[in-house]
Design a protein around this motif. Structure first.
Motif, PDB file in Angstrom:
ATOM      1  N   LEU A  98      20.088 -27.207  -7.808  1.00 12.49           N
ATOM      2  CA  LEU A  98      20.940 -25.917  -8.239  1.00 12.49           C
ATOM      3  C   LEU A  98      22.456 -26.135  -8.212  1.00 12.49           C
ATOM      4  CD1 LEU A  98      20.990 -22.826  -9.005  1.00 12.49           C
ATOM      5  CD2 LEU A  98      20.946 -22.373  -6.629  1.00 12.49           C
ATOM      6  N   ALA A  99      22.842 -26.844  -7.172  1.00 18.64           N
ATOM      7  CA  ALA A  99      24.142 -27.133  -6.990  1.00 18.64           C
ATOM      8  C   ALA A  99      24.963 -27.790  -8.354  1.00 18.64           C
ATOM      9  CB  ALA A  99      24.910 -28.012  -5.949  1.00 18.64           C
ATOM     10  N   VAL A 100      24.254 -28.895  -8.730  1.00 17.72           N
ATOM     11  CA  VAL A 100      24.475 -29.734  -9.772  1.00 17.72           C
ATOM     12  C   VAL A 100      24.367 -29.078 -11.081  1.00 17.72           C
ATOM     13  CG1 VAL A 100      23.888 -31.791 -11.157  1.00 17.72           C
ATOM     14  CG2 VAL A 100      23.947 -31.783  -8.822  1.00 17.72           C
ATOM     15  N   THR A 101      23.302 -28.301 -11.050  1.00 16.87           N
ATOM     16  CA  THR A 101      23.226 -27.213 -12.400  1.00 16.87           C
ATOM     17  C   THR A 101      24.420 -26.509 -12.745  1.00 16.87           C
ATOM     18  OG1 THR A 101      20.767 -27.640 -11.973  1.00 16.87           O
ATOM     19  CG2 THR A 101      21.556 -25.823 -13.542  1.00 16.87           C
ATOM     20  N   LEU A 102      24.726 -25.901 -11.429  1.00 18.72           N
ATOM     21  CA  LEU A 102      25.718 -24.929 -11.574  1.00 18.72           C
ATOM     22  C   LEU A 102      27.078 -25.646 -12.171  1.00 18.72           C
ATOM     23  CD1 LEU A 102      25.189 -22.920  -8.496  1.00 18.72           C
ATOM     24  CD2 LEU A 102      24.856 -22.000 -11.002  1.00 18.72           C
ATOM     25  N   ILE A 103      27.315 -26.826 -11.623  1.00 21.68           N
ATOM     26  CA  ILE A 103      28.582 -27.560 -12.202  1.00 21.68           C
ATOM     27  C   ILE A 103      28.268 -27.842 -13.633  1.00 21.68           C
ATOM     28  CG2 ILE A 103      29.639 -29.624 -11.879  1.00 21.68           C
ATOM     29  CD1 ILE A 103      28.907 -29.753  -8.860  1.00 21.68           C
TER      30      ILE A 103
END
Length: 578
Positions: free
Chosen positions: A166-171
């Motif tokens: 999720l963190a990489v997706t938000l970036i």
């Protein structure tokens, strides 16, 4: 939001297609999400059973999966075929609305805008809107459900790994939004540049005879090269931003797989994840990433479609300057009594072209307007059918202000023969028949005879079915003029405007057509604009108009006796006096 509401309106006639398209999209989404779960269940349960049990169950499993993918095939076929057909129908509706609106717009709009740019909005802009109309809702629904579904399943499988995902997706989303803003500006610039290319092509090809007569082909090629290179530069910028956009998102997708592999290996090492579970997890990563990639690609498509729709809406929201008043009534039982009552007019914020003009033309009479170019003669005539509205005073027909009657009835009562005749692409019958849609062949022939063009048409190999060429290029000036006169004979108006109808013809053609015009004017209220004063000697009244207003008025004989401006013009033409 206003543009969005306008866009949604075009779905209404195709609600059934749209809803079924969404149902099919949901079915495809559900089937794609179901397969990894089916594999997971079979791996944990059935495939651990004895061989006989597995083999007996495989027939049912295969049949079930085959049925599932047959349903998916049908849904995908409907989405791809009928979904596109729905988009094409919406595109057709928008194109029809835009063309209809072009027909309603006033002359002032065409004075300010280029035909090539209008063509670009009518054709190329709407194609991308069609793609957006089809793929937009479908991509959003399928991708959103797949992302939510896959993310939920991934959370149940392993929370820490999914939070990293999720963190990489938000970036990646933040990166995409930043690029998206730049893409919007560049795609709008693309639209403007290709419209300029279309405008240049239309202008050059329409004037190809002038181009060749001056041997200026190289000049036109250089002009086109300038706007073509400008468009190329804009497209280059768009491809550069698209390149960084797609490459950046591909990098983030690779980063996601790397994190899954590394973190998955860690959790397997510490005993918190089974190797088979990591394989299933990787399948869902693919399901999770694919709709993200679809949405990323859709962003580009959205910007193209949205920029085209904005240009579409710019035209649709342009209000015609000449409109019927709410209480406008049809102009009925026209006698042809015309009055210009203290008329003044200016184009926009420019200086006045006409100032306090007073003219009274009784039914059946002929009034000729003469004077230097720029005096406002054509403008004065354009006010009668409301091609423009007066800025002061009023124009009356049979005592009714032309602004108080419907435009359709007003213009139906007025026939216009201009110096520059426009013939539509088609045959002679169609061009004459334009004066009265639905006219019979007998009526068209009768009009042609009265215009002295029937005998010439009969000499043509295909007669009335002879193709005239674009803008009537296959006919001479005199022949085109007589077809235009036949068109007005067929219309049979009570009021006639002859705007320098013979000034571009040779003497022989002028004499021939003058008799047709005199026949046409018989019994009608006629306004004649003429530079050849020989054509207006028999006018009931001649009015000399200059940029300073009306200088002289009277009959031909009276004005010659007065020895004023009209006599000067007359002597210059016929006696060579200075």
């Amino acid at each position: 939001m206003q543009a969005f509401r306008k866009f949604i309106r075009y779905y209404r006639p195709y609600r059934g297609l749209f809803y079924f398209d969404m149902i099919c999209a949901l079915a495809v989404c559900a089937i794609d999400l179901a397969f990894p779960q089916i594999l997971n269940l079979l791996t944990k349960n059935l495939f651990l059973q004895p061989a006989e049990t597995i083999l007996s169950a495989l027939w049912y499993i295969g049949a079930g999966l085959l049925a599932m993918y047959i349903v998916r095939y049908g849904c995908q076929y409907f989405i791809t075929s009928w979904g596109h057909i729905m988009g094409a129908r919406m595109e057709s509706d928008m194109r029809q609305d835009l063309f209809n609106h072009y027909q309603r717009l006033s002359f002032t709009y065409y004075d300010r805008n280029n035909t090539g740019e209008m063509m670009s909005k009518l054709v190329s802009d709407l194609f991308d809107i069609s793609e957006l109309a089809h793929h937009g809702p479908e991509n959003i629904v399928i991708s959103t459900l797949k992302i939510i579904g896959a993310f939920t399943i991934l959370m149940f499988m392993n929370v820490p790994m999914t939070l990293l995902l999720l963190a990489v997706t938000l970036i990646m989303v933040v990166f995409s939004l930043g690029k998206n803003r730049r893409m919007h500006r560049i795609f709008m610039d693309n639209r403007r540049k290709i419209a300029a290319v279309n405008a240049r092509v239309q202008d050059s090809l329409s004037g190809i005879r002038v181009v060749k007569s001056f041997a200026n082909e190289e000049v036109e090629c250089e002009k086109f090269d300038d706007c073509n290179r400008s468009f190329l530069d804009s497209k280059t910028d768009s491809y550069k931003i698209m390149g960084s956009f797609h490459a950046g998102n591909s990098f983030f997708q690779g980063l996601l797989y790397t994190l899954v592999l590394v973190s998955g290996g860690y959790f397997i090492a510490v005993g918190r994840l089974e190797p088979m579970a990591l394989a299933i997890y990787a399948l869902y990563i693919g399901i999770f990433l694919n709709p993200i990639e679809v949405l990323i690609n859709f962003t580009e498509q959205f910007q193209r479609g949205y920029s085209g729709f904005k240009r579409f809406m710019e035209v649709i929201q342009t209000r015609p300057e000449i409109t019927d008043s709410p209480d406008a009534k049809p102009l009925a039982h026209v006698e042809g009594h015309i009055v210009y009552d203290h008329v003044s007019f200016r184009y926009g914020n420019e200086a006045e072209v006409l100032s306090d003009i007073n003219i009274d033309i009784t039914p059946g009479k002929t009034v000729a307007l003469v004077g230097p170019s720029g005096g406002g003669k054509t403008t004065l005539c354009s006010l009668l059918p409301r091609f423009y509205d007066v800025t002061g005073g009023a124009v009356l027909i049979d005592g009714q202000d032309v602004r108080s009657v419907t435009q359709q009835s007003l213009r139906s009562a007025i026939g216009i023969v201009q110096q520059e005749v426009y013939l539509f692409s088609g045959n002679i019958r169609e061009n004459i028949g334009y004066g009265k849609p639905g006219a019979t062949d007998e009526e068209i022939v009768a009009a042609a005879k009265r215009a002295n063009i029937h005998d010439f048409i009969q000499t043509l190999p295909e007669g009335y079915d002879t193709f005239t060429g674009e803008r009537g290029v296959r006919l001479s000036g005199g022949q085109k003029q007589r077809i235009a006169i036949a068109r007005v004979f067929l219309k049979d108006p009570k009021i006639l405007i002859l705007d320098e109808a013979t000034s571009a013809l040779d003497n022989e053609s002028e004499r021939f057509i003058q008799s047709s015009l005199e026949e046409l004017a018989r019994g009608r209220t006629t306004i004649v604009i003429a530079h050849r004063l020989s054509t207006i000697r028999n006018a009931d009244e001649i009015i000399v108009i200059t940029p300073d207003g009306i200088r002289e008025r009277g009959s031909h004989a009276e004005l010659l006796k007065r020895d004023g401006l009209y006599a000067k013009y007359y002597n210059m033409q016929f006696e060579g006096l200075n």
